[in-house]
Design a protein around this motif. Structure first.
Motif, PDB file in Angstrom:
ATOM      1  N   LEU A  57       0.827  -1.209   0.000  1.00 15.71           N
ATOM      2  CA  LEU A  57       0.000   0.000   0.000  1.00 15.71           C
ATOM      3  C   LEU A  57       0.864   1.264   0.000  1.00 15.71           C
ATOM      4  CD1 LEU A  57      -2.722  -0.988   2.630  1.00 15.71           C
ATOM      5  CD2 LEU A  57      -2.663  -1.446   0.175  1.00 15.71           C
ATOM      6  N   ILE A  58       0.370   2.278  -0.695  1.00 15.43           N
ATOM      7  CA  ILE A  58       1.009   3.596  -0.678  1.00 15.43           C
ATOM      8  C   ILE A  58       0.120   4.538   0.124  1.00 15.43           C
ATOM      9  CG2 ILE A  58       1.843   5.529  -2.053  1.00 15.43           C
ATOM     10  CD1 ILE A  58       3.479   2.894  -2.342  1.00 15.43           C
ATOM     11  N   ILE A  59       0.674   5.051   1.220  1.00 14.09           N
ATOM     12  CA  ILE A  59      -0.038   5.978   2.097  1.00 14.09           C
ATOM     13  C   ILE A  59       0.430   7.394   1.764  1.00 14.09           C
ATOM     14  CG2 ILE A  59      -0.456   6.672   4.483  1.00 14.09           C
ATOM     15  CD1 ILE A  59       0.222   3.778   5.292  1.00 14.09           C
ATOM     16  N   ALA A  60      -0.524   8.264   1.428  1.00 12.75           N
ATOM     17  CA  ALA A  60      -0.205   9.649   1.074  1.00 12.75           C
ATOM     18  C   ALA A  60      -0.545  10.563   2.246  1.00 12.75           C
ATOM     19  CB  ALA A  60      -0.966  10.076  -0.167  1.00 12.75           C
ATOM     20  N   ARG A  61       0.463  11.228   2.755  1.00 13.17           N
ATOM     21  CA  ARG A  61       0.282  12.131   3.895  1.00 13.17           C
ATOM     22  C   ARG A  61       0.403  13.580   3.425  1.00 13.17           C
ATOM     23  NH1 ARG A  61       4.510  12.379   9.044  1.00 13.17           N
ATOM     24  NH2 ARG A  61       4.758  14.659   9.041  1.00 13.17           N
ATOM     25  N   THR A  62      -0.488  14.430   3.941  1.00 10.37           N
ATOM     26  CA  THR A  62      -0.338  15.863   3.733  1.00 10.37           C
ATOM     27  C   THR A  62      -0.192  16.566   5.073  1.00 10.37           C
ATOM     28  OG1 THR A  62      -1.277  17.896   2.820  1.00 10.37           O
ATOM     29  CG2 THR A  62      -2.854  16.241   3.622  1.00 10.37           C
ATOM     30  N   ASP A  63       0.742  17.503   5.120  1.00  9.45           N
ATOM     31  CA  ASP A  63       0.976  18.327   6.301  1.00  9.45           C
ATOM     32  C   ASP A  63       0.408  19.728   6.124  1.00  9.45           C
ATOM     33  OD1 ASP A  63       3.261  17.089   8.381  1.00  9.45           O
ATOM     34  OD2 ASP A  63       3.245  16.164   6.409  1.00  9.45           O
ATOM     35  N   ALA A  64      -0.574  19.857   5.227  1.00  7.60           N
ATOM     36  CA  ALA A  64      -1.035  21.181   4.832  1.00  7.60           C
ATOM     37  C   ALA A  64      -1.853  21.900   5.891  1.00  7.60           C
ATOM     38  CB  ALA A  64      -1.847  21.078   3.531  1.00  7.60           C
ATOM     39  N   ILE A  65      -2.460  21.183   6.842  1.00  3.54           N
ATOM     40  CA  ILE A  65      -3.284  21.876   7.843  1.00  3.54           C
ATOM     41  C   ILE A  65      -2.469  22.959   8.535  1.00  3.54           C
ATOM     42  CG2 ILE A  65      -4.412  21.638  10.090  1.00  3.54           C
ATOM     43  CD1 ILE A  65      -5.616  19.030   9.174  1.00  3.54           C
ATOM     44  N   ALA A  66      -1.250  22.623   8.957  1.00  3.36           N
ATOM     45  CA  ALA A  66      -0.430  23.579   9.704  1.00  3.36           C
ATOM     46  C   ALA A  66       0.125  24.693   8.831  1.00  3.36           C
ATOM     47  CB  ALA A  66       0.721  22.847  10.389  1.00  3.36           C
ATOM     48  N   VAL A  67       0.196  24.464   7.518  1.00  7.48           N
ATOM     49  CA  VAL A  67       0.837  25.427   6.615  1.00  7.48           C
ATOM     50  C   VAL A  67      -0.184  26.257   5.855  1.00  7.48           C
ATOM     51  CG1 VAL A  67       2.453  25.676   4.682  1.00  7.48           C
ATOM     52  CG2 VAL A  67       2.790  23.849   6.365  1.00  7.48           C
ATOM     53  N   GLU A  68      -1.211  25.588   5.339  1.00  3.43           N
ATOM     54  CA  GLU A  68      -2.165  26.257   4.446  1.00  3.43           C
ATOM     55  C   GLU A  68      -3.598  26.230   4.958  1.00  3.43           C
ATOM     56  OE1 GLU A  68      -1.596  24.058   0.851  1.00  3.43           O
ATOM     57  OE2 GLU A  68       0.243  25.134   0.297  1.00  3.43           O
ATOM     58  N   ASP A  74      -3.523   4.580  -1.763  1.00  4.63           N
ATOM     59  CA  ASP A  74      -4.337   3.537  -1.144  1.00  4.63           C
ATOM     60  C   ASP A  74      -4.916   3.973   0.195  1.00  4.63           C
ATOM     61  OD1 ASP A  74      -3.808   1.293  -3.061  1.00  4.63           O
ATOM     62  OD2 ASP A  74      -1.748   1.657  -2.418  1.00  4.63           O
ATOM     63  N   VAL A  75      -4.198   4.849   0.898  1.00  2.00           N
ATOM     64  CA  VAL A  75      -4.617   5.335   2.218  1.00  2.00           C
ATOM     65  C   VAL A  75      -4.291   6.830   2.270  1.00  2.00           C
ATOM     66  CG1 VAL A  75      -4.335   5.127   4.722  1.00  2.00           C
ATOM     67  CG2 VAL A  75      -4.092   3.092   3.276  1.00  2.00           C
ATOM     68  N   LEU A  76      -5.193   7.614   2.859  1.00  2.00           N
ATOM     69  CA  LEU A  76      -4.959   9.039   3.059  1.00  2.00           C
ATOM     70  C   LEU A  76      -4.623   9.310   4.520  1.00  2.00           C
ATOM     71  CD1 LEU A  76      -7.882  10.665   1.013  1.00  2.00           C
ATOM     72  CD2 LEU A  76      -5.479  10.435   0.326  1.00  2.00           C
ATOM     73  N   PHE A  77      -3.644  10.171   4.715  1.00  2.00           N
ATOM     74  CA  PHE A  77      -3.184  10.536   6.053  1.00  2.00           C
ATOM     75  C   PHE A  77      -3.080  12.052   6.091  1.00  2.00           C
ATOM     76  CE2 PHE A  77       0.856  10.251   8.961  1.00  2.00           C
ATOM     77  CZ  PHE A  77       0.182  10.881   9.977  1.00  2.00           C
ATOM     78  N   ILE A  78      -4.080  12.696   6.681  1.00  2.00           N
ATOM     79  CA  ILE A  78      -4.097  14.150   6.818  1.00  2.00           C
ATOM     80  C   ILE A  78      -3.573  14.454   8.218  1.00  2.00           C
ATOM     81  CG2 ILE A  78      -5.525  16.232   6.760  1.00  2.00           C
ATOM     82  CD1 ILE A  78      -7.421  14.651   4.886  1.00  2.00           C
ATOM     83  N   GLY A  87     -12.328   6.324   0.517  1.00  2.00           N
ATOM     84  CA  GLY A  87     -10.915   6.031   0.720  1.00  2.00           C
ATOM     85  C   GLY A  87     -10.640   5.610   2.152  1.00  2.00           C
ATOM     86  N   ARG A  88      -9.566   4.867   2.325  1.00  2.00           N
ATOM     87  CA  ARG A  88      -9.134   4.465   3.668  1.00  2.00           C
ATOM     88  C   ARG A  88      -8.427   5.651   4.327  1.00  2.00           C
ATOM     89  NH1 ARG A  88      -7.329   0.983  -0.127  1.00  2.00           N
ATOM     90  NH2 ARG A  88      -8.350  -1.047  -0.304  1.00  2.00           N
ATOM     91  N   LEU A  89      -8.709   5.868   5.604  1.00  2.00           N
ATOM     92  CA  LEU A  89      -8.178   7.021   6.315  1.00  2.00           C
ATOM     93  C   LEU A  89      -7.341   6.582   7.511  1.00  2.00           C
ATOM     94  CD1 LEU A  89     -11.382   9.262   6.319  1.00  2.00           C
ATOM     95  CD2 LEU A  89      -9.345   9.570   4.894  1.00  2.00           C
ATOM     96  N   MET A  90      -6.203   7.242   7.685  1.00  2.00           N
ATOM     97  CA  MET A  90      -5.300   6.958   8.787  1.00  2.00           C
ATOM     98  C   MET A  90      -5.241   8.153   9.730  1.00  2.00           C
ATOM     99  SD  MET A  90      -1.386   5.577   8.609  1.00  2.00           S
ATOM    100  CE  MET A  90      -0.217   6.895   8.897  1.00  2.00           C
ATOM    101  N   ALA A  91      -5.284   7.877  11.019  1.00  2.00           N
ATOM    102  CA  ALA A  91      -5.121   8.903  12.055  1.00  2.00           C
ATOM    103  C   ALA A  91      -3.821   8.655  12.809  1.00  2.00           C
ATOM    104  CB  ALA A  91      -6.299   8.877  13.022  1.00  2.00           C
ATOM    105  N   ASN A  92      -3.281   9.732  13.377  1.00  2.00           N
ATOM    106  CA  ASN A  92      -1.999   9.684  14.079  1.00  2.00           C
ATOM    107  C   ASN A  92      -2.171  10.294  15.458  1.00  2.00           C
ATOM    108  OD1 ASN A  92       0.718   9.691  14.785  1.00  2.00           O
ATOM    109  ND2 ASN A  92       1.207  11.513  13.596  1.00  2.00           N
ATOM    110  N   MET A  93      -1.914   9.521  16.487  1.00  2.00           N
ATOM    111  CA  MET A  93      -2.040  10.007  17.854  1.00  2.00           C
ATOM    112  C   MET A  93      -0.647  10.230  18.444  1.00  2.00           C
ATOM    113  SD  MET A  93      -5.303  10.306  18.592  1.00  2.00           S
ATOM    114  CE  MET A  93      -5.475  10.963  16.897  1.00  2.00           C
TER     115      MET A  93
END
Length: 300
Positions: free
Chosen positions: A154-165, A183-187, A207-213
């Motif tokens: 799987l390819i997980i695509a992460r965006t760090d845009a919340i803090a920037v944009e 395959d998975v989104l990581f906002i 889409g499949r969603l990933m959270a980070n704690m």
């Protein structure tokens, strides 16, 4: 993947099932082995935790691709469960991404996470981040998809845009990354439960969603059950073990320095036999005896 392991459900198929997949962060073979023994179904190899433990440094892009690959290889050789690996920015441009994907897949990764920060990157919960264009990140995602040998990686695509944009831009980027085939989104680093919910509302059923704690990070801590209710497929706790280990080290070294002995701390330690039992030393030695040269001496 451990060659002695029983066949496992692929990560792709597991993420399409309930309940949410709860994944601890690990940073070496021992931590991964114990996570598996406790009963976790997958582990996350955290670039930040490798920086913390291997280098004693911050998560600011100091760990190299080869350092992550060697750690990943050692973990995948030792355990049977899927390993999700943090590949930062892919360690360069789209061509570097392809090399990273091939190497990590060859080492045994079940999923590879890429992010849209510029180089040098930094922890998603640190301030001062900057991003590549959405178009450049789409190109990296497509390069990763073209490089993998199997769609089970799987390819997980992460965006760090919340803090920037801001959140709107982050959701727009995530839409582009989903359209590119991630395959998975990581906002990364939502700032509230409302933002977590907004992510799930936008991508529900698509889409499949990933959270980070992250303990003490930007996102308020949620339980796996709460995140499943919102609509997440996967939650990682990437650096918790490194933080717990650092606290334990402080306590252990302070006790040893103060007391001049490990005896006062012994009830919080595995002893020599206990650790050998965890890592399978008796079984390993028994296997070795099966190859003892005396077993193969010709009878005269």
């Amino acid at each position: 993947m451990n060659i002695d392991a029983p066949e496992q459900l692929s990560l792709r198929h597991r993420l399409d099932r309930k309940p949410i997949l709860t994944v601890p962060g690990v940073f070496d073979g021992l931590s991964a082995l114990i996570a598996e023994q406790v009963g976790f179904s997958a582990v996350y190899l955290s670039g930040a935790s490798v920086a913390y433990t291997k280098l004693g440094r911050s998560d600011v892009g100091l760990v190299t691709m080869s350092e992550m690959a060697s750690t990943l290889s050692a973990i995948c050789e030792r355990i049977a469960i899927p390993v999700i690996v943090d590949a930062d920015t892919g360690f360069g441009n789209a061509i570097n991404v392809q090399r990273t994907v091939r190497d990590f897949e060859r080492c045994g990764a079940s999923a590879i996470q890429l992010e849209d920060q510029s180089t040098p990157k930094r922890c998603g919960h640190l301030s001062g981040k900057s991003l590549v264009s959405a178009g450049e990140m789409v190109g990296k995602i497509k390069a990763a998809l073209d490089a993998r040998r199997t769609e089970e990686t799987l390819i997980i695509a992460r965006t760090d845009a919340i803090a920037v944009e801001g959140a709107d831009a982050a959701l727009d980027r995530a839409e582009s990354y989903l359209e590119a085939g991630a395959d998975v989104l990581f906002i990364e680093a939502p700032r509230s439960r409302d933002e977590l919910g907004r992510i799930c509302q936008q991508f529900a059923g698509r889409g499949r969603l990933m959270a980070n704690m992250v303990e003490g990070g930007t996102t308020p801590l949620q339980s796996a059950a709460d995140l499943e209710q919102l609509g997440f497929s996967l939650v990682i706790f990437p650096g918790g073990l490194a933080r717990a280990t650092a606290r334990m080290m402080q306590d252990y070294f302070s006790s040893l320095k103060r007391m001049g002995s490990t005896a006062p701390y012994s009830d919080r330690m595995l002893d020599f036999a206990g650790l050998n039992a965890v890592i399978g030393t008796p079984e390993l030695l028994e296997r070795g005896r099966g190859y003892d040269g005396a077993n193969f001496e010709k009878k005269r």
